[in-house]
Design a protein around this motif. Structure first.
Motif, PDB file in Angstrom:
ATOM      1  N   HIS A  29     -38.201 -11.788  47.067  1.00  0.00           N
ATOM      2  CA  HIS A  29     -38.940 -11.823  45.370  1.00  0.00           C
ATOM      3  C   HIS A  29     -38.575 -10.979  44.333  1.00  0.00           C
ATOM      4  N   ASP A  30     -37.412 -10.289  44.792  1.00  0.00           N
ATOM      5  CA  ASP A  30     -36.787  -9.266  44.080  1.00  0.00           C
ATOM      6  C   ASP A  30     -35.200 -10.385  43.743  1.00  0.00           C
ATOM      7  N   ARG A  31     -35.647 -11.530  43.989  1.00  0.00           N
ATOM      8  CA  ARG A  31     -34.445 -12.297  43.375  1.00  0.00           C
ATOM      9  C   ARG A  31     -32.456 -12.089  44.163  1.00  0.00           C
ATOM     10  N   TRP A  32     -33.080 -10.638  45.167  1.00  0.00           N
ATOM     11  CA  TRP A  32     -31.686 -10.851  45.740  1.00  0.00           C
ATOM     12  C   TRP A  32     -30.725 -12.695  46.081  1.00  0.00           C
ATOM     13  N   LEU A  33     -31.417 -13.536  46.646  1.00  0.00           N
ATOM     14  CA  LEU A  33     -30.826 -14.642  47.226  1.00  0.00           C
ATOM     15  C   LEU A  33     -30.478 -15.484  46.339  1.00  0.00           C
ATOM     16  N   ALA A  34     -30.979 -14.992  44.929  1.00  0.00           N
ATOM     17  CA  ALA A  34     -29.919 -16.100  43.855  1.00  0.00           C
ATOM     18  C   ALA A  34     -28.952 -15.078  43.063  1.00  0.00           C
ATOM     19  N   ARG A  35     -28.912 -14.026  43.547  1.00  0.00           N
ATOM     20  CA  ARG A  35     -27.739 -12.900  43.037  1.00  0.00           C
ATOM     21  C   ARG A  35     -26.427 -12.891  44.407  1.00  0.00           C
ATOM     22  N   LEU A  36     -26.389 -13.204  45.643  1.00  0.00           N
ATOM     23  CA  LEU A  36     -25.931 -13.671  46.434  1.00  0.00           C
ATOM     24  C   LEU A  36     -25.736 -14.883  46.257  1.00  0.00           C
ATOM     25  N   GLU A  37     -25.987 -15.730  46.271  1.00  0.00           N
ATOM     26  CA  GLU A  37     -25.469 -17.024  46.061  1.00  0.00           C
ATOM     27  C   GLU A  37     -25.491 -17.846  47.091  1.00  0.00           C
ATOM     28  N   PRO A  38     -24.929 -19.526  47.058  1.00  0.00           N
ATOM     29  CA  PRO A  38     -25.043 -20.213  48.409  1.00  0.00           C
ATOM     30  C   PRO A  38     -24.936 -19.512  49.645  1.00  0.00           C
ATOM     31  N   ASP A  39     -23.372 -19.317  49.201  1.00  0.00           N
ATOM     32  CA  ASP A  39     -22.787 -19.331  50.461  1.00  0.00           C
ATOM     33  C   ASP A  39     -23.080 -17.744  51.477  1.00  0.00           C
ATOM     34  N   ALA A  40     -23.003 -16.510  50.770  1.00  0.00           N
ATOM     35  CA  ALA A  40     -23.575 -15.195  50.950  1.00  0.00           C
ATOM     36  C   ALA A  40     -25.374 -15.488  51.718  1.00  0.00           C
ATOM     37  N   THR A  41     -25.619 -16.170  50.779  1.00  0.00           N
ATOM     38  CA  THR A  41     -27.268 -16.653  51.609  1.00  0.00           C
ATOM     39  C   THR A  41     -27.202 -17.081  53.581  1.00  0.00           C
ATOM     40  N   ALA A  42     -26.303 -18.354  52.977  1.00  0.00           N
ATOM     41  CA  ALA A  42     -26.302 -18.837  54.570  1.00  0.00           C
ATOM     42  C   ALA A  42     -25.611 -17.823  55.293  1.00  0.00           C
ATOM     43  N   VAL A  43     -24.000 -16.848  54.981  1.00  0.00           N
ATOM     44  CA  VAL A  43     -23.558 -16.334  56.161  1.00  0.00           C
ATOM     45  C   VAL A  43     -24.886 -15.069  56.489  1.00  0.00           C
ATOM     46  N   LEU A  44     -25.287 -14.557  55.222  1.00  0.00           N
ATOM     47  CA  LEU A  44     -26.941 -13.396  55.774  1.00  0.00           C
ATOM     48  C   LEU A  44     -27.640 -13.997  57.103  1.00  0.00           C
ATOM     49  N   LEU A  45     -28.428 -15.067  56.852  1.00  0.00           N
ATOM     50  CA  LEU A  45     -28.721 -15.940  57.449  1.00  0.00           C
ATOM     51  C   LEU A  45     -28.990 -16.155  58.575  1.00  0.00           C
ATOM     52  N   LEU A  46     -27.791 -16.671  58.818  1.00  0.00           N
ATOM     53  CA  LEU A  46     -26.983 -16.580  60.407  1.00  0.00           C
ATOM     54  C   LEU A  46     -26.918 -15.468  61.097  1.00  0.00           C
ATOM     55  N   LEU A  47     -26.128 -13.689  60.831  1.00  0.00           N
ATOM     56  CA  LEU A  47     -25.948 -12.976  60.936  1.00  0.00           C
ATOM     57  C   LEU A  47     -27.257 -12.304  60.810  1.00  0.00           C
ATOM     58  N   ALA A  48     -28.340 -12.660  60.231  1.00  0.00           N
ATOM     59  CA  ALA A  48     -29.239 -12.259  60.649  1.00  0.00           C
ATOM     60  C   ALA A  48     -30.517 -12.691  61.867  1.00  0.00           C
ATOM     61  N   LEU A  49     -30.130 -14.206  62.473  1.00  0.00           N
ATOM     62  CA  LEU A  49     -30.783 -15.173  63.670  1.00  0.00           C
ATOM     63  C   LEU A  49     -29.802 -14.538  64.482  1.00  0.00           C
ATOM     64  N   ALA A  50     -28.387 -13.551  64.621  1.00  0.00           N
ATOM     65  CA  ALA A  50     -27.429 -13.633  65.811  1.00  0.00           C
ATOM     66  C   ALA A  50     -28.074 -12.140  66.116  1.00  0.00           C
ATOM     67  N   ALA A  51     -28.335 -11.552  65.222  1.00  0.00           N
ATOM     68  CA  ALA A  51     -28.815 -10.154  65.605  1.00  0.00           C
ATOM     69  C   ALA A  51     -29.516  -9.495  66.253  1.00  0.00           C
ATOM     70  N   ASP A  52     -28.416  -8.603  67.408  1.00  0.00           N
ATOM     71  CA  ASP A  52     -29.771  -7.733  67.781  1.00  0.00           C
ATOM     72  C   ASP A  52     -30.423  -6.584  67.509  1.00  0.00           C
ATOM     73  N   ARG A  53     -30.999  -5.955  67.751  1.00  0.00           N
ATOM     74  CA  ARG A  53     -32.354  -5.290  67.680  1.00  0.00           C
ATOM     75  C   ARG A  53     -32.074  -3.655  66.227  1.00  0.00           C
ATOM     76  N   ARG A  54     -30.326  -3.714  67.619  1.00  0.00           N
ATOM     77  CA  ARG A  54     -29.928  -3.034  65.937  1.00  0.00           C
ATOM     78  C   ARG A  54     -29.026  -3.366  64.116  1.00  0.00           C
ATOM     79  N   GLY A  55     -29.395  -4.814  63.696  1.00  0.00           N
ATOM     80  CA  GLY A  55     -28.910  -6.201  63.666  1.00  0.00           C
ATOM     81  C   GLY A  55     -27.583  -6.110  63.289  1.00  0.00           C
ATOM     82  N   ALA A  56     -27.145  -5.629  64.852  1.00  0.00           N
ATOM     83  CA  ALA A  56     -25.249  -5.754  65.063  1.00  0.00           C
ATOM     84  C   ALA A  56     -24.898  -7.501  65.712  1.00  0.00           C
ATOM     85  N   SER A  57     -23.779  -8.477  64.743  1.00  0.00           N
ATOM     86  CA  SER A  57     -23.785  -9.422  65.245  1.00  0.00           C
ATOM     87  C   SER A  57     -22.409  -9.330  66.076  1.00  0.00           C
ATOM     88  N   TYR A  58     -21.673 -10.347  66.808  1.00  0.00           N
ATOM     89  CA  TYR A  58     -20.588 -10.187  66.859  1.00  0.00           C
ATOM     90  C   TYR A  58     -19.926 -11.221  66.427  1.00  0.00           C
TER      91      TYR A  58
END
Length: 142
Positions: A29-58
């Protein structure tokens, strides 16, 4: 009262059976996805999917690139953008290493679009990575 649209398969409701990542709706809603651009959005999505309850991914950068089907240079640029905007932070395994524990950080809702507060246009442009044009009156140009 307005009725909500019915999804194509109302009987098929997603119910995760294992840990899962999530992202705040204000990123859309705040248009962050457009500001991030596709690769950064994809990496953020990957990290979110892999994250534990603290938001950490390895995930290593090589593993991220492999999972996303892109090269490591694109992952590095995407991570640089996410670090710059404070979407993620890194605790490297060793000094000088760009792999380690990646953590998704809380992102404040964008105060320029959702809260009604105003900011200076120059600050908004700077937040988007843009700079104002040079002042031509100082050079005598018109």
């Amino acid at each position: 009262m307005k009725r909500r649209p019915v999804p194509p398969h109302p009987d098929l409701v997603r119910r995760p059976h294992a840990p899962f990542g999530w992202l705040e709706a204000h990123l859309l809603h705040d248009r962050w996805l457009a500001r991030l651009e596709p690769d950064a959005t994809a990496v953020l999505l990957l990290l979110a999917l892999a994250a534990d309850r603290r938001g950490a991914s390895y995930f290593s950068r090589v593993r991220m690139a492999d999972a996303l089907g892109i090269d490591v240079d694109r992952v590095d640029r995407a991570l640089d953008r996410l670090l710059e905007l404070r979407f993620v932070d890194l605790r490297p395994w060793r000094t000088g290493i760009r792999d380690g524990v990646w953590q998704i950080l809380p992102v404040e809702p964008d105060r320029t679009t959702r809260t009604g507060k105003t900011i200076q246009i120059a600050d908004l442009l700077r937040s988007l990575g843009l700079r104002p044009p040079p002042d031509r009156s100082a050079t005598g140009e018109e």
